[in-house]
Design an enzyme around this catalytic site. Structure first.
Site, PDB file in Angstrom:
ATOM      1  N   TYR A 236      30.171  28.158  26.548  1.00 28.39           N
ATOM      2  CA  TYR A 236      31.465  28.337  27.228  1.00 28.39           C
ATOM      3  C   TYR A 236      32.063  26.981  27.580  1.00 28.39           C
ATOM      4  CZ  TYR A 236      30.727  33.348  27.909  1.00 28.39           C
ATOM      5  OH  TYR A 236      30.551  34.682  27.717  1.00 28.39           O
TER       6      TYR A 236
ATOM      7  N   LYS B 249       8.300  38.151  52.697  1.00 25.55           N
ATOM      8  CA  LYS B 249       9.735  38.475  52.648  1.00 25.55           C
ATOM      9  C   LYS B 249      10.316  38.116  51.286  1.00 25.55           C
ATOM     10  CE  LYS B 249      10.890  34.215  55.076  1.00 25.55           C
ATOM     11  NZ  LYS B 249      11.024  33.618  56.403  1.00 25.55           N
TER      12      LYS B 249
END
Ligand SMILES: *Cc1c(COP(=O)(O)O)cnc(C)c1O
Length: 372
Positions: free
Chosen positions: A263, A40
């Site tokens: 940032y 998965k």
């Protein structure tokens, strides 16, 4: 998203390591048990198609989480059984039948809707899911399971299996695990017939409760070489991590005291330092929580300084390195190593999440011994 093949950030998957982990598992649980490899979430970030092709000869089947993952494998010529572990919309059951993909039947209601959506659903294969305590999907009584068996008979649906899933098999305290076993066994004991496959175990149960493996072991995280419990339980044999994540320095410079990085200008140098830029960021699954943790350059831990941006991050280097110098984010570099578990610890999460979050933007390359 297209993989960025003109960027040095890459995942290397060692398919031989995955094979060895499976082979060691086989020795551990006994040759007679089936192993269905859990692929998965694109094989926990490793790439489901390549992993499935590399291991199909040594496993008995595959598990995926949705129908599209199953269809992807069938279209890649995977012939072994494929079981979808989650509940899917009943109207899509016919598509699963046409691709010979086995479905999880989570309730009588679901099965009714499947037969109402298409009366010609004969030949569909399902495994009835028992909810023994995980609390997501599945039946909680043998009456409901038996009603499903009889409805399936009416429509020639093949109930090939019955299974459950444990929520605490990776923990030291086994109280809840044992309660789940008891509930599951009771329901199976009261079925009007025993399906071909009765199964319950995941990696953790297979490792630490191997006597509990019935017909199938659903082998996920440990196949990729990671300890299902994180650090709380010792594994009884060596697991080899299969995934490494590396990049390269794309920019190197010296900054001076007072210069800031990234940032928010969260990092300001208090002296002259060497800073390297690495082309990986939160859009690759390298989340902003990684600020303050380390990567490896030339066998040395180097701190991520300043905020992690969408596509880049910055590290402090002990000295000047040339452009193209290798940067290791998960894996070994020189004598040192950063594991997916180390990354998970930094983020206060589990390593499963770390590897599943590595985005499709990072190309996967595969190492495989072709002579085997
Ligand atoms: C994910 C999953 C597994 C595999 O679990 P691991 O802990 O990764 O081995 C097995 N069964 C079900 C139902 C799952 O969802």
């Amino acid at each position: 998203m297209k993989p960025a093949i003109h960027r040095p950030t890459v995942i290397q998957v060692n398919l031989d390591a995955i094979r060895r982990n499976i082979e060691n598992f086989r020795k551990h649980i006994g040759e007679k048990k089936n192993i269905w490899a859990v692929l998965k979430a694109d094989a926990y970030g490793h790439g489901a198609v390549r992993v499935s092709q590399a291991i199909e000869d040594i496993v008995d089947g595959f598990c995926v989480s949705n129908l599209d993952e199953g269809i992807e494998l069938r279209k890649s010529d995977i012939g072994k059984p494929i079981l979808v572990l989650s509940g899917i919309p009943p109207k899509d059951a016919i598509l699963a039948r046409d691709f010979d993909i086995v479905l999880t039947a989570p309730s009588l209601n679901w099965l009714k809707e499947v037969t109402q959506a298409d009366k010609t659903v004969s030949g569909l294969k399902v495994h009835i899911k028992v909810d023994s305590g995980m609390g997501r999907i599945g039946v909680t009584t043998s009456d409901e399971a038996n009603a499903m068996l009889s409805l399936a008979d009416d429509y020639a649906i093949d109930v090939e299996g019955v299974f459950t899933h444990f929520s605490t098999a990776d923990e030291v305290d086994t109280t809840y695990y044992e309660l789940q076993i008891k509930r599951f066994n009771e329901i199976v004991a009261h079925l009007s017939r025993r399906p071909k496959y009765v199964h319950s175990t995941n990696s953790a149960a297979g490792l630490w409760h191997k006597d509990q493996v019935q017909d199938i072991l659903r082998l996920g995280i440990a196949m990729y070489g990671l300890n299902p419990s994180g650090k709380s339980l010792q594994v009884p044999f060596r697991l080899e991590p299969a995934l490494t994540l590396t990049s390269e320095l794309t920019h190197v410079k010296v900054i001076q005291a007072g210069d800031s990085i990234g940032y928010g200008a969260t990092f300001t140098a208090d002296k002259s330092i060497v800073v390297g830029t690495v082309p990986i960021g939160y859009a690759d699954g390298w989340t902003r929580q990684m600020q303050g943790s380390n990567v490896l350059v030339d066998g040395q831990f180097c701190e991520i300084i300043g905020r992690v941006s969408m596509d880049q991050l910055t590290i402090q280097l002990p000295k000047h390195y040339s452009l193209g110098t290798k940067v290791t984010l998960i894996g070994k570099n020189g004598k040192e190593e950063i594991t997916a578990q180390d990354v998970a610890d930094k983020r206060e999460t589990i390593h499963h999440e770390v590897i599943c979050l590595l985005s499709d933007r990072i190309p996967r390359f595969y190492k495989e011994n072709k002579n085997r």
